[in-house]
Design an enzyme around this catalytic site. Sequence first.
Site, PDB file in Angstrom:
ATOM      1  N   HIS A 180       9.564 -15.069 -22.836  1.00  0.00           N
ATOM      2  CA  HIS A 180      10.530 -15.331 -21.756  1.00  0.00           C
ATOM      3  C   HIS A 180      10.860 -14.054 -20.992  1.00  0.00           C
ATOM      4  O   HIS A 180      11.945 -13.901 -20.457  1.00  0.00           O
ATOM      5  CB  HIS A 180      11.825 -15.955 -22.286  1.00  0.00           C
ATOM      6  N   SER A 222       2.708   4.429   1.278  1.00  0.00           N
ATOM      7  CA  SER A 222       3.431   3.640   2.257  1.00  0.00           C
ATOM      8  C   SER A 222       3.532   4.459   3.533  1.00  0.00           C
ATOM      9  O   SER A 222       3.635   5.683   3.490  1.00  0.00           O
ATOM     10  CB  SER A 222       4.826   3.320   1.719  1.00  0.00           C
ATOM     11  N   LYS A 270       6.180   6.471  -2.247  1.00  0.00           N
ATOM     12  CA  LYS A 270       5.515   5.286  -2.797  1.00  0.00           C
ATOM     13  C   LYS A 270       4.058   5.488  -3.187  1.00  0.00           C
ATOM     14  O   LYS A 270       3.297   6.141  -2.496  1.00  0.00           O
ATOM     15  CB  LYS A 270       5.566   4.133  -1.767  1.00  0.00           C
ATOM     16  N   GLU A 305      -2.671  -5.764  -7.262  1.00  0.00           N
ATOM     17  CA  GLU A 305      -2.000  -6.845  -6.527  1.00  0.00           C
ATOM     18  C   GLU A 305      -3.011  -7.765  -5.854  1.00  0.00           C
ATOM     19  O   GLU A 305      -2.859  -8.992  -5.849  1.00  0.00           O
ATOM     20  CB  GLU A 305      -1.072  -6.256  -5.458  1.00  0.00           C
TER      21      GLU A 305
END
Length: 465
Positions: free
Chosen positions: A164, A285, A291, A298
């Site tokens: 969970h 970025s 970043k 992804e």
Amino acid sequence: MSSNQLDKKSEAWSALFSEPMSELVKRYTASVFFDQRLWQADIAGSLAHAEMLCHQGIISPDDRSSIERGMAQITEDIEAGRFEWKLDLEDVHLNIEARLTQLVGDAGKRLHTGRSRNDQVATDVRLWLRGEIDTLLPLLKAMQTALVDVADKNVDTILPGFTHMQVAQPVSFAHHLLAYVEMFARDADRLADVRKRVNQLPLGAAALAGTSYPLDRERVARTLGFDGVCQNSLDAVSDRDFALEFSAFAAIAMVHISRLAEELVLWMSQNFGFIDLADRYCTGSSIMPQKRNPDVAELARGKSGRVVGHLMGLITLMKGQPLTYNKDNQEDKEPLFDTVDTLRDTLRIMAEMVAGILVKPEAMERAALKGYATATDLADYLVKKGLPFRDAHETVAHAVKHAIGQGVDLSALPLATLQGFNATISDDVFEVLTLRGSLNARNVLGGTAPAQVRTQIARHRGRLG
Ligand code: ARG
């Protein structure tokens, strides 16, 4: 066919047609701009067919050698990028046959004896897919090997195991990685199984009913390396369940990859900090200078969407199709091609990226110490002292509640405090409450104890070679 040169596809069927196709209809019905990818399979299939026609005395040895000469020329031209693919000729099959006839004359026109594009295209797709399966199988293996290599170095690295998405019990990081090895091993098994059903020869089914020429289908199957021959001509030209199965395999494999990719993304985020991915798999970025984004992981996760989508497309394409061949089936190619390309590239890049991950054991261990990951071990300890498990569970819940109130781990509670919850607790409890004690205790087949994990690594090494 009146002209010697087949350069309009209408001439490939008959004088029956009294008006030409509009440009829109031509474009709509043509597949040559994507199915030209099948050219090698198409030529291999034609050569095997011609060899058999000659062996059976259906065409002459001269015709056979003319066909071979013409196909050699076409192969050279396609490889050199000189072949002129014509929209007017609809698909890869008509383009190659027309060019063959242009090169070798009547022998080219005899190639199609006892054959239809219906059994031809089914054969081509199966041949092509078999080749792709044979490049995917080693990639699935390489993916597993990359995971086993990282696991090998991390048997004693402790990671919080989650259920969970809440800290549950400590596990070996190697054990966690080996869970993915199991998934990819099943994917490889599935693919090997799919290959058996892909590798059956449709050629000889002709348009749908078989043919009146004395073909030797077994001979063609042997030449092309098929395991067997499709036994029903109607089924042979119409069903694409081999493509559906492959697509289902690929969707499952991509879903497995997406799970791993998701974990890499999470683990790399500042909130976890469990691993780092090499710069070459990340991007920056344009606005936030700090970043480093795990774009490759992804995208691997995101690309699972298109592969699952292709499965939906293909299965819907087949649904409700009456026997036998219907033009609908021309739509099987683009999803199948994209599925293969996406899975192949994703496996390659993910295996490479996994091989290079930087593991941060201290961060993992620190996280495992939060969240009372050894609470189950305390309950098991009490069971061994004679308490029924349900009572032990309840007792430990009280102890955890108390520890949360104090803001400390269970292992930081004084012995006297622990004894307040159950008098049988003695100072051997502290060994049980450590992360390593918890791991070592799970020494059951398939469990996370380092001894078990080492056995599994050895098993995988033996299997993967
Ligand atoms: N381009 C077609 C396909 O991909 C080849 C078979 C066409 N057969 C036919 N009778 N129209 O399915």
